[in-house]
Design a protein around this motif. Sequence first.
Motif, PDB file in Angstrom:
ATOM      1  N   UNK A 107       0.841  -1.202   0.000  1.00  0.00           N
ATOM      2  CA  UNK A 107       0.000   0.000   0.000  1.00  0.00           C
ATOM      3  C   UNK A 107       0.871   1.244   0.000  1.00  0.00           C
ATOM      4  N   UNK A 108       0.464   2.253  -0.753  1.00  0.00           N
ATOM      5  CA  UNK A 108       1.106   3.564  -0.716  1.00  0.00           C
ATOM      6  C   UNK A 108       0.162   4.582  -1.334  1.00  0.00           C
ATOM      7  N   UNK A 109       0.431   5.859  -1.057  1.00  0.00           N
ATOM      8  CA  UNK A 109      -0.371   6.968  -1.576  1.00  0.00           C
ATOM      9  C   UNK A 109       0.607   8.055  -1.987  1.00  0.00           C
ATOM     10  N   UNK A 110       0.598   8.471  -3.263  1.00  0.00           N
ATOM     11  CA  UNK A 110       1.690   9.232  -3.857  1.00  0.00           C
ATOM     12  C   UNK A 110       1.475  10.746  -3.851  1.00  0.00           C
ATOM     13  N   UNK A 111       2.525  11.484  -3.439  1.00  0.00           N
ATOM     14  CA  UNK A 111       2.520  12.943  -3.436  1.00  0.00           C
ATOM     15  C   UNK A 111       3.867  13.457  -3.952  1.00  0.00           C
ATOM     16  N   UNK A 112       3.850  14.643  -4.537  1.00  0.00           N
ATOM     17  CA  UNK A 112       5.100  15.314  -4.840  1.00  0.00           C
ATOM     18  C   UNK A 112       5.802  15.706  -3.557  1.00  0.00           C
ATOM     19  N   UNK A 113       7.095  15.904  -3.615  1.00  0.00           N
ATOM     20  CA  UNK A 113       7.873  16.207  -2.413  1.00  0.00           C
ATOM     21  C   UNK A 113       7.316  17.423  -1.688  1.00  0.00           C
ATOM     22  N   UNK A 114       7.126  17.270  -0.382  1.00  0.00           N
ATOM     23  CA  UNK A 114       6.561  18.336   0.435  1.00  0.00           C
ATOM     24  C   UNK A 114       5.047  18.346   0.463  1.00  0.00           C
ATOM     25  N   UNK A 115       4.432  17.513  -0.351  1.00  0.00           N
ATOM     26  CA  UNK A 115       2.985  17.495  -0.434  1.00  0.00           C
ATOM     27  C   UNK A 115       2.345  16.565   0.580  1.00  0.00           C
ATOM     28  N   UNK A 116       1.186  16.951   1.050  1.00  0.00           N
ATOM     29  CA  UNK A 116       0.411  16.124   1.984  1.00  0.00           C
ATOM     30  C   UNK A 116      -0.626  17.025   2.628  1.00  0.00           C
ATOM     31  N   UNK A 117      -1.797  16.508   2.808  1.00  0.00           N
ATOM     32  CA  UNK A 117      -2.838  17.246   3.516  1.00  0.00           C
ATOM     33  C   UNK A 117      -3.699  16.235   4.247  1.00  0.00           C
ATOM     34  N   UNK A 118      -3.744  16.358   5.547  1.00  0.00           N
ATOM     35  CA  UNK A 118      -4.558  15.441   6.331  1.00  0.00           C
ATOM     36  C   UNK A 118      -6.037  15.667   6.016  1.00  0.00           C
ATOM     37  N   UNK A 119      -6.715  14.609   5.646  1.00  0.00           N
ATOM     38  CA  UNK A 119      -8.137  14.706   5.328  1.00  0.00           C
ATOM     39  C   UNK A 119      -8.899  13.635   6.103  1.00  0.00           C
TER      40      UNK A 119
ATOM     41  N   UNK B  64     -14.851   7.628  10.446  1.00  0.00           N
ATOM     42  CA  UNK B  64     -14.108   8.664   9.739  1.00  0.00           C
ATOM     43  C   UNK B  64     -12.801   8.878  10.484  1.00  0.00           C
ATOM     44  N   UNK B  65     -11.692   8.703   9.775  1.00  0.00           N
ATOM     45  CA  UNK B  65     -10.386   8.784  10.406  1.00  0.00           C
ATOM     46  C   UNK B  65      -9.597   9.964   9.844  1.00  0.00           C
ATOM     47  N   UNK B  66      -8.668  10.460  10.621  1.00  0.00           N
ATOM     48  CA  UNK B  66      -7.737  11.494  10.179  1.00  0.00           C
ATOM     49  C   UNK B  66      -6.551  11.489  11.128  1.00  0.00           C
ATOM     50  N   UNK B  67      -5.459  12.081  10.683  1.00  0.00           N
ATOM     51  CA  UNK B  67      -4.258  12.228  11.510  1.00  0.00           C
ATOM     52  C   UNK B  67      -3.701  10.880  11.974  1.00  0.00           C
ATOM     53  N   UNK B  68      -3.975   9.809  11.233  1.00  0.00           N
ATOM     54  CA  UNK B  68      -3.425   8.512  11.601  1.00  0.00           C
ATOM     55  C   UNK B  68      -2.240   8.180  10.711  1.00  0.00           C
ATOM     56  N   UNK B  69      -1.256   7.506  11.267  1.00  0.00           N
ATOM     57  CA  UNK B  69      -0.146   7.010  10.453  1.00  0.00           C
ATOM     58  C   UNK B  69      -0.701   5.966   9.495  1.00  0.00           C
ATOM     59  N   UNK B  70      -0.289   6.065   8.239  1.00  0.00           N
ATOM     60  CA  UNK B  70      -0.803   5.138   7.229  1.00  0.00           C
ATOM     61  C   UNK B  70       0.327   4.254   6.697  1.00  0.00           C
ATOM     62  N   UNK B  71      -0.057   3.167   6.057  1.00  0.00           N
ATOM     63  CA  UNK B  71       0.898   2.190   5.549  1.00  0.00           C
ATOM     64  C   UNK B  71       1.599   2.714   4.308  1.00  0.00           C
ATOM     65  N   UNK B  72       2.891   2.416   4.204  1.00  0.00           N
ATOM     66  CA  UNK B  72       3.656   2.811   3.017  1.00  0.00           C
ATOM     67  C   UNK B  72       4.689   1.740   2.689  1.00  0.00           C
ATOM     68  N   UNK B  73       4.533   1.113   1.531  1.00  0.00           N
ATOM     69  CA  UNK B  73       5.543   0.218   0.969  1.00  0.00           C
ATOM     70  C   UNK B  73       6.110   0.938  -0.250  1.00  0.00           C
ATOM     71  N   UNK B  74       7.385   1.242  -0.229  1.00  0.00           N
ATOM     72  CA  UNK B  74       8.016   2.007  -1.306  1.00  0.00           C
ATOM     73  C   UNK B  74       8.097   1.158  -2.577  1.00  0.00           C
ATOM     74  N   UNK B  75       7.438   1.561  -3.676  1.00  0.00           N
ATOM     75  CA  UNK B  75       7.412   0.735  -4.885  1.00  0.00           C
ATOM     76  C   UNK B  75       8.715   0.732  -5.688  1.00  0.00           C
ATOM     77  N   UNK B  76       9.733   1.461  -5.204  1.00  0.00           N
ATOM     78  CA  UNK B  76      11.051   1.341  -5.829  1.00  0.00           C
ATOM     79  C   UNK B  76      11.935   0.339  -5.097  1.00  0.00           C
TER      80      UNK B  76
END
Length: 392
Positions: free
Chosen positions: A242-254, A266-278
């Motif tokens: 799992x991952x969710x892609x942003x340009x560097x510096x990008x991110x907005x908690x929703x 409804x969730x927000x401000x939670x740490x999310x899963x990230x597997x780096x696809x590289x």
Amino acid sequence: MRKILVWVISIVVVVFVVAFSVRPILEWYLFPSAEYSAFTPPKAPDYSDLYFWVAHADIQDSSDLIPPNISTEYDLSEQPVDVFFVHSTGYVGPGSWNSTMEASNSEAQSIEYMLTSMASTFNGCCRVFAPHYREAHLASFISDDTESSYQALDLAYEDVKTAFKYFLDHFNKGRPFIIVGHSQGTLHSLRLLHDFVDGKALQRKMVAAYTIGYWLPMDMFERSFSSLQLCSDSQQTGCIISYDTYGKGGYKSVQQRQWYPSGWEITSEQKIACVNPLSWKTDQNLVDKSTHLGAMPVEFKRTIKYMLLAKNPGFKFTELPPVETELLDAQCQESGVLHVTEQIDNPFSNHLNNDDKSYHLLDFSLFYGNIRENALVRTNAFINQPSSTNEN
């Protein structure tokens, strides 16, 4: 001079009024006009009818396409694994809370894009199956009417669940499989993993799950899954990517709609899963662009005009463009979002228009070559395991 000044001020006022009123007008026109209970749900799909499979091993569709500069040397000719692909949201209205799945609808063009830029990534290893389902309206993710949102999403999931059962019984028949989802498709795929795979006999048949483009809160590995874990290397099987892609510096908690066994939240401000696809690892190391195997610049053909008309322009892809390699590096952040090199003056740069720098539509196509290779690597790792680990 005064008349000119008044004229200029009037123009500026009009521009501001239009700018701040377009979105509400569009939402009024496109979004459901009443709560869920005011609408009759569209007729349920019949998965014995191939019409309700937007991708299928027995029909030629856009998921069969291959970019011209992708090596197929290691493609598996017998395709020993099946992919169950759940597409993302294409339905933006106008109409009810769920799509009627008609081929003439605007969202049919979006599905064509998804099959081409996402599902085709897996045709080197696998047969691809993708159900047509009564997907929930885009409003289901942003409307203040959360009860209607949940009901629309529940109906969509019922179709995905029914399709998955039909897939297992009539097409898959005990073969290894991969579950793939994007955005709304990921939301439903995570629910499938809980209901059918986690801690059950079917888990031994799952090569992996690529649940991409929808925030996966880390607490889901405690609250929803008893045995499924994130993949931590490129050859691990029976795990989740799992991952969710942003340009560097990008991110907005929703605020995100999430389904747990206890119900919707409804969730927000939670740490999310990230597997780096590289690298296919969960660490926060920056992975250099030299490992980037190719982004695939598929053109999105659904225009604003056809979206407003709720009409499918009917464009079909007959070929894919070449992939473009070494475009970006990637790094998982502490928050769990994936940061990548911003794309400028190339086919991918026009997607980065929001303040949060989200590359949501490109979660798959930015990493097309890496995902394609990894699906082959995991498939080979799975089928070369000792036979006892693959038994029912």
